[in-house]
Design a protein around this motif. Structure first.
Motif, mmCIF file in Angstrom:
data_model
loop_
_atom_site.group_PDB
_atom_site.id
_atom_site.type_symbol
_atom_site.label_atom_id
_atom_site.label_comp_id
_atom_site.label_asym_id
_atom_site.label_seq_id
_atom_site.Cartn_x
_atom_site.Cartn_y
_atom_site.Cartn_z
ATOM 1 N N ASN A 183 0.826 -1.206 0.000
ATOM 2 C CA ASN A 183 0.000 0.000 0.000
ATOM 3 C C ASN A 183 0.859 1.254 0.000
ATOM 4 O OD1 ASN A 183 -1.976 -1.879 0.411
ATOM 5 N ND2 ASN A 183 -2.505 -1.238 2.469
ATOM 6 N N ASN A 184 0.463 2.220 -0.813
ATOM 7 C CA ASN A 184 1.082 3.543 -0.771
ATOM 8 C C ASN A 184 2.606 3.480 -0.817
ATOM 9 O OD1 ASN A 184 1.001 6.362 -0.680
ATOM 10 N ND2 ASN A 184 1.154 6.415 1.530
ATOM 11 N N SER A 211 -3.127 -1.118 -2.898
ATOM 12 C CA SER A 211 -3.946 0.078 -2.742
ATOM 13 C C SER A 211 -3.107 1.349 -2.592
ATOM 14 C CB SER A 211 -4.856 -0.065 -1.526
ATOM 15 O OG SER A 211 -5.714 -1.174 -1.673
ATOM 16 N N TRP A 212 -3.707 2.460 -3.009
ATOM 17 C CA TRP A 212 -3.119 3.796 -2.881
ATOM 18 C C TRP A 212 -1.788 3.946 -3.609
ATOM 19 C CZ3 TRP A 212 -5.137 1.544 1.778
ATOM 20 C CH2 TRP A 212 -6.414 2.009 2.091
ATOM 21 N N SER A 214 -1.205 5.390 -7.098
ATOM 22 C CA SER A 214 -1.915 6.027 -8.221
ATOM 23 C C SER A 214 -1.286 5.738 -9.579
ATOM 24 C CB SER A 214 -1.985 7.544 -8.004
ATOM 25 O OG SER A 214 -0.684 8.094 -7.872
ATOM 26 N N ASP A 240 -8.177 2.937 -4.680
ATOM 27 C CA ASP A 240 -7.636 4.267 -4.976
ATOM 28 C C ASP A 240 -6.323 4.193 -5.751
ATOM 29 O OD1 ASP A 240 -7.468 6.988 -5.064
ATOM 30 O OD2 ASP A 240 -6.866 7.254 -2.980
#
Length: 581
Positions: A183-184, A211-212, A214, A240
């Motif tokens: 994530n991210n 996730s996260w 972009s 996202d």
């Protein structure tokens, strides 16, 4: 190395540990050379010195040659001895270096200690550790020493982006890997390609969370096309990630090769709604799906219709979240034919979906048929309260309900009464959220019977409900009578109409809520009000609430002495007390 005086024990030790035996041998040799007296050249005696000047002919020459040869031989022997000493010392140095160099396990332990983490051979949790590119490279070099590793979590490490190739190149050493969370991490296109290539190696992977990130948007095919048929993936989260309609098509193709999928979360990807019909057509290929999260995916009315068609194949579904898709309002009549067939559904989230009165008519008929439903969220749908259809009254047919959220639903006294009657039949209710429904103020007594029977209630949210002193007095009397014993979270924020007397009565009885861990009595953002004489009652009550960890009193004006008193209750920093006025 353990030393012992018993030679027999030493002999057995050497037999059990051949490396130790070799090391001991070298040590003995080294110690022997070092400790033995140095060989010195024999000095000629005085008689030899006396006759040295006389000429005895050939025999003397022969003797002289013999002496010289002896001296030369002695010098050579000494040189050879010195060479042996150096050789032994070199061997000892090499063995000592090998003994002192850290093993793979030691290096891993040192790496984790540097990051303030406890080492585990199965679970590598490095979430939010501010990892650098060098750390990722070092971690990659350690994977060959972690053959039992099952989970890798590198989430919330932004510098991991652009470095995954070094890590994925070593994943063949951890072929038991089941969980990978990134994530991210600011993943790049190159990282996505590297992950795709790794999927051909890590065949046991069951959970992937990207996730996260972009930059994945528009590049999902670089990942999905590498997954092979029969993949064991059970959980896929791409929340996202700026997914596009093209990514939706790639995801649809992916559903054909992951038949074991149980969790799919593509929430907060507003552009993927355009391809939702394509995705829905292939959901039939994952009949064991248990959780489908489509929160804020830009779904439209035709998207919901396609999804409903897919629901007939998803009989194992436990959670369905289609919240914050405002454009699906008005389509429930044509899109809920198969919703009632989800007999195993436990969580249904429809908050902020702009449901119409016509939608409410359909939902009033369908939702009561979901006999296993435990959590229902209808918040931010004004027509829930305005509709004449008795959906709230029919919740009585769902005895397993544990959470009911109808915040900001435009409830009136009639709909509140219907809810109160239904709540009498909800013995397992733990969470009740009535926030932002102004009708609750002065009418909390309608819920008196339900709150008495709700022995499991743990969370009660009454924010911005126009509460009055009478409502707070009701809550305190309920607790004093032995009800609400398990209440842990109480939200009374944004109720500016409560008088100082009302707050005083509440604080006097607050100490009885022994399980309370969170309390919010904040005022509206535009307000600022003196705390009043009830502050002393509040302080006294707080000393009786050992479990209280969160206290929000925003927009209440405290004097300097009052602030110090409040800070004095939090010297151990175990409480989060929010004051800002």
């Amino acid at each position: 190395m353990e030393k012992t005086d018993d030679q027999n024990c030493q002999h057995r030790h050497e037999e059990d540990n051949p490396k130790s035996s070799t090391f001991d041998f070298v040590m003995k040799q080294f110690q022997g050379k070092k400790c033995a007296p140095e060989k010195r050249k024999e000095q000629p005696s005085a008689i030899t010195q006396f006759f040295k000047g006389f000429d005895f002919g050939k025999s003397e020459g022969k003797d002289r040659r013999e002496i010289e040869e002896t001296e030369i031989n002695n010098d050579g022997a000494d040189d050879q001895s010195e060479k042996q000493d150096l050789s032994v010392e070199d061997g000892l140095s090499h063995l000592t270096s090998e003994a002192e160099s850290p093993s793979g396990e030691q290096r891993f332990n040192q790496f984790m200690e540097k990051l303030g983490k406890k080492p585990s051979s199965k679970n590598l949790d490095l979430n939010n550790c501010a990892l650098s590119a060098a750390d990722i490279t070092e971690l990659a070099s350690l994977l060959p020493f972690l053959p039992e590793l099952e989970e890798i979590s590198l989430s919330w490490n932004g510098c991991a982006g652009g470095t995954l190739k070094a890590l994925t190149a070593q994943l063949h050493h951890v072929n038991l890997l089941k969980v990978l969370r990134l994530n991210n991490c600011r993943l790049t296109a190159e990282d996505v390609i590297s992950l795709g290539e790794a999927f051909e190696i890590v065949s046991q992977l069951e959970e992937l969370d990207l996730s996260w990130n972009s930059n994945i948007g528009g590049k999902l095919s670089l990942l999905t096309k590498k997954l092979q048929e029969g993949c064991k993936l059970k959980c896929l989260k791409i929340t996202d990630c700026n997914l596009t309609a093209k990514d939706g098509e790639s995801l649809a193709e992916l559903l054909n090769v992951i038949p074991n999928l149980e969790v799919l979360d593509i929430s907060i990807n507003k552009n993927i709604g355009c391809s939702m019909k394509v995705i829905a057509q292939d959901l039939k290929n994952v009949p064991g799906l248990k959780e489908l999260n489509l929160h804020m995916c830009g779904l439209k009315q035709d998207s919901l219709q396609g999804l409903d068609t897919a629901l007939q194949h998803l009989t194992e579904l436990r959670k369905l979240d289609i919240s914050c898709n405002r454009e699906i309002g008005g389509s429930f009549k044509a899109s809920t034919a198969h919703l009632a067939s989800l007999k195993n559904l436990e969580v249904l989230d429809l908050h902020q979906c702009c449901v119409t009165e016509e939608d409410m008519t359909v939902l009033s008929q369908v939702i009561p048929l979901l006999s296993n439903l435990q959590e229902l969220n209808l918040s931010s749908n004004k027509n829930v309260g305005l509709s004449s259809d008795p959906l709230l009254g029919r919740l009585r047919f769902l005895p397993k309900l544990r959470s009911v959220a109808i915040s900001n639903c435009g409830l009136g006294e009639e709909s509140l009464s219907s809810l109160a009657e239904a709540a009498l039949h909800l013995p397992e209710l733990e969470i009740l959220d009535l926030s932002w429904n102004k009708c609750v103020g002065g009418n909390l007594k309608l819920l008196l019977g339900a709150l008495k029977l709700a022995t499991e209630i743990q969370v009660l949210r009454l924010s911005s409900c126009n509460l009055v002193a009478e409502d707070l007095a009701l809550l305190t009397s309920l607790r004093q009578d032995g009800h609400l014993a398990r209440l842990q979270k109480l939200d009374l924020s944004y109720n500016n109409n409560i008088s100082d007397e009302g707050w005083a009565v509440f604080c006097q009885g607050l100490g009885a809520f022994k399980e309370l861990s969170e309390l919010d009595v904040s005022l509206r953002p535009s307000s600022c009000r003196d705390c009043g004489p009830w502050f002393g009652e509040l302080l006294a009550a707080l000393t009786q609430l050992p479990a209280l960890a969160e206290l929000a009193m925003q927009r209440w004006a405290l004097s300097e002495s009052q602030r110090k008193q409040m800070e004095g209750l939090n010297q151990d920093n175990k409480r989060n007390i929010r004051l800002d006025c």
